[in-house]
Design a protein around this motif. Structure first.
Motif, short mmCIF file in Angstrom:
data_model
loop_
_atom_site.label_atom_id
_atom_site.label_comp_id
_atom_site.label_asym_id
_atom_site.label_seq_id
_atom_site.Cartn_x
_atom_site.Cartn_y
_atom_site.Cartn_z
N MET A 260 0.82 -1.20 0.00
CA MET A 260 0.00 0.00 0.00
C MET A 260 0.86 1.26 0.00
O MET A 260 0.52 2.27 -0.62
CB MET A 260 -0.94 0.02 1.22
N ARG A 261 1.98 1.19 0.70
CA ARG A 261 2.88 2.35 0.70
C ARG A 261 3.47 2.57 -0.70
O ARG A 261 3.60 3.71 -1.17
CB ARG A 261 4.02 2.15 1.70
N VAL A 262 3.85 1.47 -1.37
CA VAL A 262 4.40 1.58 -2.73
C VAL A 262 3.37 2.19 -3.66
O VAL A 262 3.68 3.10 -4.46
CB VAL A 262 4.84 0.19 -3.24
N VAL A 263 2.13 1.71 -3.57
CA VAL A 263 1.07 2.26 -4.43
C VAL A 263 0.86 3.73 -4.13
O VAL A 263 0.67 4.55 -5.04
CB VAL A 263 -0.24 1.46 -4.25
N ALA A 264 0.87 4.10 -2.85
CA ALA A 264 0.67 5.51 -2.47
C ALA A 264 1.77 6.39 -3.05
O ALA A 264 1.51 7.50 -3.54
CB ALA A 264 0.63 5.63 -0.94
N PRO A 595 -3.20 5.41 -0.47
CA PRO A 595 -3.29 5.72 -1.91
C PRO A 595 -4.38 6.72 -2.25
O PRO A 595 -4.16 7.62 -3.06
CB PRO A 595 -3.55 4.35 -2.54
N VAL A 596 -5.55 6.58 -1.64
CA VAL A 596 -6.64 7.51 -1.94
C VAL A 596 -6.32 8.91 -1.44
O VAL A 596 -6.53 9.91 -2.14
CB VAL A 596 -7.96 7.01 -1.31
N GLU A 597 -5.78 8.99 -0.22
CA GLU A 597 -5.40 10.31 0.31
C GLU A 597 -4.32 10.94 -0.56
O GLU A 597 -4.34 12.15 -0.82
CB GLU A 597 -4.89 10.15 1.74
N GLY A 598 -3.38 10.14 -1.03
CA GLY A 598 -2.33 10.65 -1.90
C GLY A 598 -2.88 11.21 -3.20
O GLY A 598 -2.44 12.26 -3.68
#
Length: 618
Positions: A260-264, A595-598
């Protein structure tokens, strides 16, 4: 059915993408609210796939054309979100990317409003006199020497001269002047201006296709299709930004092992600040310049203008007005200035010589009534003779007039004095009834604001100003001292002016300013060629990258200030936007952003960048 233009097709494509992404997002959110989780995932992923597919086609086409653009990073971020099961984040990024393109399109429309407004002011017909009656004719049938009726509220369809009374014209579309200007009989007026006063007659100087306004429209269309070097530079940065993004994503995976961090990180890395900021700021600068009568053919010219260090200026039509003006009248005691001017100007109505135009204009300013000449015989390059109200009139060079006067009447030339006392002047003799009657002296005078303009150019970043003239060296140096240039050169051929530009290029980008056919090679050779388009030749306007549609050099200094400001805004918008994006990527790498917040934060960054870039309009 009329085929859609490329701009219209692109506009429809962006609108469809925004609609698909928005519908997918809303449908998925509603389904998720009603706990239809599978339906929500399908809605989000389907909308994302449509945007990804269109974007992938764009990227492939760009790569085939050798254009490695920033869209690749956006494609990777959306694809990664889908691959790792973050369908909502992928849909949000898709909407933000399509929305960013939509915002860019709106910004371009806003920034280009002043230039596009020109295109809607094209006259289609004209009221032409024929056999003392008026007829409405297609504009393409109007020819030089036709006489047109211009009514209040109408846009002048062609260039010409005021042929009756006076004209009050609104020049705001052409020059940015807010107040109307009054033109007297015989003065030149340009197409595209609006009549805001009483009706008047217009004597046509050029057909519509060769008019100043037609030239503006051609240049506007050329300018709107350009791509700025800063914009291309942004595409070059795509490689570095892509490598940085992949490096941060890899480091995040190595450090945290959290998908999830990578996607963000990948989501926040969408490089819209570079994609949007630069072209919007430069287009806005071009639009702002057009409002003061400076037409910049492309955003590349705008950026180069901001980097100019050396200016090479032609003299005639640039430092000087480029128009001969009657500055002195010497007559025999038996005549008056008015007699001489009336008869000479009446005869000169049959001539196209530059002094004839100046003489007729002077007569109009003095409200003299001119008489149609008859039995006119012109000797090209020397002078002409004919009858005016039954009197024999001769106008031309001193030798031409003396030769045609009776031997006993030639002494008038000696009595009056025929030497050229004034610098840069031209002397014309006048004979009446076989007697040498007087001398008219014409001169091309320095523009009243020339010295101030030189100071303004230096304030705008010019380090070195060179006066390059085809006129005599002594005249060029005298004029150069008067206006304060660094170097004044005369007796120059068109090839010599090109060599000067090449020699000066080691100091930095060089700008050439001129208005004549002989300036065209130098205008083309310079990094930025500036043509005095209001009165200059068509060839100089065609090869120049900037055209001054106002007959004032001070507009160029103002345009340079606009260019500096637009470039600075473009760079600060791009740098600030990327700085915020990198900061958000770091926050995402450490798990502070989903990811959504990013995706939402990135859209906020994009909006700030666009609004800042639009400051160039002010």
């Amino acid at each position: 059915m009329k085929a859609l233009s490329n701009v219209e097709l692109e506009r429809y494509r962006v609108a469809i993408l925004v609609t698909v992404a928005a519908v997918g997002l809303i449908t998925g959110l509603l389904a998720h609210y009603y706990r239809l989780y599978d339906v929500a995932q399908i809605a989000w992923s389907s909308a994302s796939c449509v945007v990804i597919a269109v974007l992938a086609i764009q990227v492939v086409q760009a790569l085939r054309g050798g254009d490695f653009g920033l869209d690749i990073v956006a494609l990777i971020s959306m694809s990664a979100a889908l691959v790792f099961g973050e369908h909502l984040a992928a849909n949000v990024v898709a909407l933000m990317y399509a929305g960013g393109q939509w915002l860019e399109d709106l910004a371009r429309q806003r920034a280009g409003r002043e230039m596009s407004a020109l295109l809607g002011r094209v006259a289609r017909t004209a009221m032409r006199y024929r056999d003392n009656a008026l007829e409405e004719v297609a504009l393409g049938t109007v020819r030089p020497a036709d006489r047109l009726l211009i009514r209040e509220g109408e846009v002048l369809p062609v260039d010409g001269r005021v042929a009756s009374g006076y004209a009050i014209l609104d020049l705001s579309t052409l020059t940015g002047e807010s107040l109307p200007k009054t033109f007297g009989r015989g003065e030149e007026v340009f197409s595209g201006s609006s009549c805001v006063g009483p009706i008047f007659d217009l004597s046509v100087s050029r057909q519509a296709s060769e008019s100043a306004y037609a030239n503006i429209l051609r240049l506007v269309k050329s300018a709107q299709d350009s791509k700025a070097p800063l914009s291309r530079m942004a595409d070059k940065y795509a490689v570095g930004f892509l490598l940085l993004t992949l490096a941060m994503a890899s480091a995040t995976w190595w450090y945290a092992g959290d998908t999830m961090r990578v996607v963000a990180v990948l989501v926040v890395a969408t490089p819209c600040p570079l994609i949007l900021a630069v072209p919007i700021a430069l287009i806005a600068g071009m639009s702002r310049a057009s409002r003061i009568g400076v037409l910049i053919k492309g955003s590349e010219a705008l950026e180069t203008l901001a980097n100019i260090r050396t200016a090479v200026l032609d003299k005639t039509g640039t430092i000087t007005s480029g128009q001969a003006k009657l500055v002195e009248t010497r007559v025999l005691a038996s005549y008056t200035d008015q007699d001489l001017l009336t008869y000479a100007a009446s005869l000169d109505q049959a001539s196209a010589h530059v002094t004839a135009t100046a003489l007729i204009r002077e007569a109009a300013e003095r409200s003299l009534t001119l008489i149609p000449p008859t039995n006119v015989d012109e000797t090209p390059g020397s002078g002409l003779e004919g009858l005016v109200a039954g009197r024999k009139v001769i106008v031309g060079s001193i030798a031409f007039v003396r030769e045609r006067c009776a031997a006993s009447e030639r002494d008038g030339a000696t009595e009056i004095g025929t030497s050229d006392d004034l610098p840069n002047s031209m002397t014309v003799g006048v004979g009446l009834d076989g007697r040498f009657a007087g001398v008219l002296t014409f001169a091309d005078q320095m523009r009243p604001d020339a010295t101030t303009v030189m100071e303004n150019l230096r304030d705008s970043g010019i380090d070195r100003i060179i006066l390059a003239s085809g006129d005599r060296t002594a005249i060029a140096q005298s004029m150069g001292r008067a206006v304060g240039v660094d170097l004044a050169l005369g007796d120059l051929s068109p090839e010599a002016k090109v060599r000067i530009i090449q020699d000066e290029r080691h100091r930095g980008p060089v700008m050439m300013v001129g208005d004549g056919v002989n300036d065209a090679p130098a205008l083309a050779a310079a990094d930025v060629g500036v043509a005095m388009g209001a009165r200059g030749s068509a060839s100089s306007s065609q090869v120049a990258s900037i055209v001054l549609m106002v007959d004032e050099l001070k507009a160029l200094a103002a345009a340079m200030t606009i260019a500096h400001r637009s470039k600075n805004i473009a760079m600060e918008s791009a740098i600030a936007g990327l700085g915020l994006s990198v900061s958000a990527m770091i926050a995402a790498a450490f798990g502070y952003l989903s990811p959504v917040e990013g995706a939402l934060i990135q859209e906020g960054i994009d909006l700030v960048v666009i609004l800042n870039a639009l400051r160039a309009l002010r």
